[in-house]
Each structure stands twice: as C-alpha cells, then as structure tokens.
Design an enzyme around this catalytic site. Structure first.
Site, short mmCIF file in Angstrom:
data_model
loop_
_atom_site.label_atom_id
_atom_site.label_comp_id
_atom_site.label_asym_id
_atom_site.label_seq_id
_atom_site.Cartn_x
_atom_site.Cartn_y
_atom_site.Cartn_z
N TYR A 1 39.03 70.84 28.60
CA TYR A 1 38.84 69.86 29.67
C TYR A 1 39.08 68.46 29.12
O TYR A 1 38.17 67.76 28.69
CB TYR A 1 37.43 69.97 30.26
CG TYR A 1 37.06 71.36 30.73
CD1 TYR A 1 38.02 72.34 30.98
CD2 TYR A 1 35.72 71.70 30.92
CE1 TYR A 1 37.67 73.61 31.41
CE2 TYR A 1 35.37 72.98 31.36
CZ TYR A 1 36.35 73.93 31.59
OH TYR A 1 35.99 75.18 32.01
N PRO B 1 32.55 79.82 41.29
CA PRO B 1 31.53 80.60 41.99
C PRO B 1 31.60 80.50 43.50
O PRO B 1 30.96 81.29 44.20
CB PRO B 1 30.21 80.00 41.47
CG PRO B 1 30.57 78.60 41.09
CD PRO B 1 31.97 78.67 40.56
N THR C 1 37.70 78.56 51.53
CA THR C 1 37.82 79.75 52.36
C THR C 1 36.48 80.28 52.85
O THR C 1 36.43 81.00 53.84
CB THR C 1 38.54 80.87 51.59
OG1 THR C 1 37.77 81.22 50.43
CG2 THR C 1 39.93 80.44 51.16
#
Length: 277
Positions: free
Chosen positions: A56, A201, A206
């Site tokens: 990251y 998670p 959606t």
C-alpha cells in the site's frame, strides 16, 4: 450472542470488527489530513485491529498510520504484510528470504515498533520454496521482530502445508456475503481456531441492489453495508472483518454494524445469497 472480541493465537485480544487502511490517501495535502483523522477516529471508536501492507504505497500507508497513531495506545494491533515488491514499475510476488527480511526490517522502522505482533505473507511466491518463505518469517519471530505469522489468499492445501512449517495465526482471503469462494478455507480456519480476516468484506456497490439484503436493511433500520458486516460477524467466531474507507461517515457506519443483531430468519435469508461463480 455474537462475541465482540477474538484472541489471535489464543493470546492476542482484538475487537473482531477492525479497520483496513488500504484506501487511505497518503499524498501530502487535504486528503492526507483526512486520512490521519479517519485513522485516529477509528481508534477512538474502539478499533483495536488495523490492517496495512508494504504494497500500500510502498510503505507510505505504514508511515501514515505511525504519524496518526504513534505512540500507540495499549491493545492496538497494526498488522502488515510483506512478500510483494516493485520490479520494473510493476508489483510482483517476491518471497525470497532477503526480500522478506528487508521488508520486515523496513516495516519495523516505518511503524516505529520493535516487534510486529501479526505479520502476514501477502501472497505465497510460487518461485520460492514455501519452506524458505515461512522459514525466514519463523527466524524473524525467533529474533523477536515478529509475534505471529499469518497468510493471505491461500487455499486449504496451502494452509495445511504452511501449518506443517509454522504456527499460522491468521488467514486473509477475499470473502463477503456475495462472494464465498473461500468458504472451505474459512471452515478450515474455524476448525483450527485461526483468525480469518476477510478482505473486501462488503461487495462494493452491489449489496444494496439485492432484494434480500435491502429487505433486512429495511427491517432493522440499518444500511446494506451494516447488514453485510453483521452477517459476517455472525457467520463464524473466527471472523475478523476489516472494512476500509477514507471517509469518516463510512467509518462510523461500518463500526455500528458490530451492534446490529440479525434475527434467525433474516440470517437464513442472507445465507442463501451468493453470486454465481
């Protein structure tokens, strides 16, 4: 009743609903200042498990967390990941012992700690023997630089092979209400008491479109995201979701999910949901 805490490796206590720092912008300016605020607010709201990785931003995310939170409050666990390196402008798997050792040493400096309580192998490098990769992490643990060793994106067979080499404290695989490809890995972790930290998670964009999720959200007065996270927490006692966000309102929305109770009928309706493989 769903428990709110879990002991990683049986001794490292964390609150089960954590925070994934990947989405926090690290560039100088207003976005970075907001990132610092979000990280601090997460801890203020009771988060004790924060996930980051060398990948990251090439360590920039680790530096951001240290700037925001050091000196760390008692009980806060920042877990990071190694085993991916930039080569020719691209990120590639690299589990060579020298690379893993260097990345751990750099993470210690960036996070300003002498020991990383939970260090995860970001991916298994197929070009380096697994025994060499995990053996290096085991050596670092023996040196006191790592407390516990975890894995990410592994199969049941890989987890079993790894456990023949080292004690595995955690597994971080993709998993959510609509994506349960790694269900067998979760089951294996539950049987062994291994922490399962699902990345992604919440199925981005959606969850609210599913009628079943929308119905439960309406019945409980919660958001679709909160329903998805509450379902995860109730799915298994070893489940440690790490939802990520760069927004304060989303952070607070996510963490309220720990207080959401789903009725058996609601959970049964959600259990039937899965996107086609």
């Amino acid at each position: 009743m769903t428990t709110t805490t879990f002991h990683i490796s049986g001794d490292l206590e964390v609150r089960r609903l954590g925070f994934g720092a990947m989405q926090l912008p690290t560039e100088a300016g207003a976005a970075r200042r907001t990132s610092l605020t979000v990280a601090r607010r997460a801890v203020e709201l009771g988060v004790t498990l924060i996930d980051t990785a060398y990948m990251y931003g090439g360590g920039a995310n680790e530096e951001l967390l240290a700037e925001a939170l050091y000196p760390y409050p008692d009980g806060l666990v920042i877990t990071t990941k190694v085993g991916v390196a930039r080569s020719g402008g691209e990120w590639k798997l690299d589990g060579r012992p020298a690379v893993l050792r260097r990345q751990v040493e750099q993470a210690l400096r960036r996070l300003r700690v002498e020991r990383i309580e939970l260090l995860q192998l970001h991916r298994i490098d197929p070009e380096t023997p697994l025994a060499d990769q995990l053996g290096t992490l085991r050596e670092l643990r023996a040196e006191g630089k790592i407390g516990r060793i975890g894995l990410s994106e592994v199969t049941v067979a890989e987890l079993q092979q790894a456990r023949e080499i080292v004690d595995v404290a955690s597994v971080q695989n993709r998993y959510n209400l609509l994506d349960r490809v790694h269900e067998p890995v979760l089951v294996a972790c539950e049987r062994a008491g291994i922490a399962f930290m699902p990345w992604r998670p919440v199925a981005a964009g959606t969850s609210g479109a599913k009628a079943e999720i929308a119905a439960v959200a309406s019945e409980t007065g919660a958001t679709a995201t909160q329903v998805a996270l509450a379902w995860l927490l109730g799915r298994s006692p070893v489940m440690l979701p790490i939802p990520g966000t760069a927004r304060l309102d989303h952070l607070e929305e996510n963490l309220i999910a720990a207080e959401l109770h789903l009725a058996p009928a609601q959970r049964a309706s959600l259990d039937l949901l899965q996107e086609p493989a």
